[in-house]
Scaffold this motif. Structure first.
Motif, mmCIF file in Angstrom:
data_model
loop_
_atom_site.group_PDB
_atom_site.id
_atom_site.type_symbol
_atom_site.label_atom_id
_atom_site.label_comp_id
_atom_site.label_asym_id
_atom_site.label_seq_id
_atom_site.Cartn_x
_atom_site.Cartn_y
_atom_site.Cartn_z
ATOM 1 N N VAL A 2 -11.392 9.070 -39.488
ATOM 2 C CA VAL A 2 -12.141 7.835 -39.255
ATOM 3 C C VAL A 2 -11.586 6.731 -40.157
ATOM 4 O O VAL A 2 -11.451 6.925 -41.368
ATOM 5 C CB VAL A 2 -13.651 8.027 -39.540
ATOM 6 N N PHE A 3 -11.297 5.588 -39.549
ATOM 7 C CA PHE A 3 -10.781 4.445 -40.293
ATOM 8 C C PHE A 3 -11.626 3.220 -40.012
ATOM 9 O O PHE A 3 -12.076 3.011 -38.882
ATOM 10 C CB PHE A 3 -9.331 4.139 -39.887
ATOM 11 N N GLU A 4 -11.818 2.405 -41.044
ATOM 12 C CA GLU A 4 -12.427 1.097 -40.913
ATOM 13 C C GLU A 4 -11.312 0.075 -41.036
ATOM 14 O O GLU A 4 -10.538 0.101 -42.002
ATOM 15 C CB GLU A 4 -13.485 0.866 -41.994
ATOM 16 N N ILE A 5 -11.235 -0.827 -40.074
ATOM 17 C CA ILE A 5 -10.130 -1.781 -40.019
ATOM 18 C C ILE A 5 -10.681 -3.182 -39.801
ATOM 19 O O ILE A 5 -11.499 -3.400 -38.909
ATOM 20 C CB ILE A 5 -9.155 -1.410 -38.889
ATOM 21 N N THR A 6 -10.241 -4.113 -40.629
ATOM 22 C CA THR A 6 -10.528 -5.529 -40.446
ATOM 23 C C THR A 6 -9.232 -6.180 -39.985
ATOM 24 O O THR A 6 -8.197 -6.045 -40.650
ATOM 25 C CB THR A 6 -11.017 -6.159 -41.764
ATOM 26 N N CYS A 7 -9.276 -6.846 -38.829
ATOM 27 C CA CYS A 7 -8.034 -7.385 -38.269
ATOM 28 C C CYS A 7 -8.306 -8.593 -37.379
ATOM 29 O O CYS A 7 -9.450 -8.947 -37.122
ATOM 30 C CB CYS A 7 -7.307 -6.295 -37.485
ATOM 31 N N THR A 8 -7.229 -9.163 -36.890
ATOM 32 C CA THR A 8 -7.296 -10.254 -35.914
ATOM 33 C C THR A 8 -7.138 -9.652 -34.513
ATOM 34 O O THR A 8 -6.705 -8.502 -34.377
ATOM 35 C CB THR A 8 -6.159 -11.262 -36.150
ATOM 36 N N PRO A 9 -7.452 -10.412 -33.465
ATOM 37 C CA PRO A 9 -7.230 -9.898 -32.113
ATOM 38 C C PRO A 9 -5.770 -9.504 -31.850
ATOM 39 O O PRO A 9 -5.496 -8.496 -31.198
ATOM 40 C CB PRO A 9 -7.670 -11.060 -31.209
ATOM 41 N N THR A 10 -4.836 -10.267 -32.381
ATOM 42 C CA THR A 10 -3.417 -9.946 -32.202
ATOM 43 C C THR A 10 -3.067 -8.636 -32.892
ATOM 44 O O THR A 10 -2.366 -7.789 -32.326
ATOM 45 C CB THR A 10 -2.538 -11.089 -32.750
ATOM 46 N N THR A 11 -3.550 -8.458 -34.114
ATOM 47 C CA THR A 11 -3.290 -7.231 -34.854
ATOM 48 C C THR A 11 -3.910 -6.039 -34.140
ATOM 49 O O THR A 11 -3.328 -4.953 -34.108
ATOM 50 C CB THR A 11 -3.830 -7.348 -36.289
ATOM 51 N N ARG A 12 -5.078 -6.242 -33.547
ATOM 52 C CA ARG A 12 -5.713 -5.145 -32.797
ATOM 53 C C ARG A 12 -4.812 -4.695 -31.650
ATOM 54 O O ARG A 12 -4.642 -3.505 -31.411
ATOM 55 C CB ARG A 12 -7.076 -5.585 -32.260
ATOM 56 N N LEU A 13 -4.237 -5.652 -30.927
ATOM 57 C CA LEU A 13 -3.338 -5.309 -29.828
ATOM 58 C C LEU A 13 -2.125 -4.524 -30.328
ATOM 59 O O LEU A 13 -1.688 -3.557 -29.692
ATOM 60 C CB LEU A 13 -2.889 -6.571 -29.087
ATOM 61 N N GLN A 14 -1.579 -4.931 -31.477
ATOM 62 C CA GLN A 14 -0.434 -4.228 -32.051
ATOM 63 C C GLN A 14 -0.823 -2.798 -32.442
ATOM 64 O O GLN A 14 -0.075 -1.851 -32.187
ATOM 65 C CB GLN A 14 0.099 -4.980 -33.267
ATOM 66 N N LEU A 15 -1.983 -2.647 -33.070
ATOM 67 C CA LEU A 15 -2.476 -1.333 -33.475
ATOM 68 C C LEU A 15 -2.667 -0.437 -32.262
ATOM 69 O O LEU A 15 -2.195 0.710 -32.232
ATOM 70 C CB LEU A 15 -3.791 -1.489 -34.241
ATOM 71 N N GLU A 16 -3.349 -0.946 -31.246
ATOM 72 C CA GLU A 16 -3.611 -0.135 -30.060
ATOM 73 C C GLU A 16 -2.321 0.221 -29.324
ATOM 74 O O GLU A 16 -2.186 1.329 -28.797
ATOM 75 C CB GLU A 16 -4.598 -0.842 -29.138
#
Length: 96
Positions: free
Chosen positions: A38-52
Motif C-alpha cells: 500500500v502506497f500513499e501518493i501525492t501527485c499532479t494529474p500528469t504524474t498520475r498518468l505517468q505512474l499508471e
C-alpha cells in the motif's frame, strides 16, 4: 491530488516475484509505502498518468491487480492510525 495505491502481484513464479519488485520500485518513486503493498501518493494529474502507464507496462494483466483510489485533498493528514504506523511526510519533497 492524493492517491492510495494497493496491489496484489502473483509471486508463485520467478517472473511474478520480479514484477512485484518492479511494481514496488515504481510506487516508491512516486510516494510513501505505508504497508507492504500500500502506497500513499501525492501527485499532479500528469504524474498520475505517468505512474499508471509505468504500472500498466509492468504487470501481467491476467494475474496481477492494482487498485488506484483518488482521495479528497487532506485525506492523508486526516487518517487515523492504529498500531505501529508512522506518519508519511506528504508535505515535504520526495527524495530518492
Amino acid at each position: 491530488m492524493e492517491l492510495l495505491i494497493t496491489y496484489d502481484v502473483e509471486t508463485t513464479t520467478p517472473e511474478g516475484a520480479q514484477r512485484l519488485r518492479r511494481v514496488a520500485k515504481i510506487c516508491e518513486g512516486y510516494g510513501h509505502r505505508v504497508q507492504k503493498s500500500v502506497f500513499e501518493i501525492t501527485c499532479t494529474p500528469t504524474t498520475r498518468l505517468q505512474l499508471e502507464a509505468a504500472l500498466t507496462r509492468t504487470i501481467n494483466h491476467t494475474r496481477d491487480s492494482i487498485r488506484v483510489y483518488q482521495l479528497d485533498r487532506g485525506a492523508f493528514s486526516a487518517a487515523h492510525h492504529l498500531g505501529a504506523a508512522i506518519e508519511a511526510p506528504h508535505d515535504t519533497p520526495l527524495v530518492l
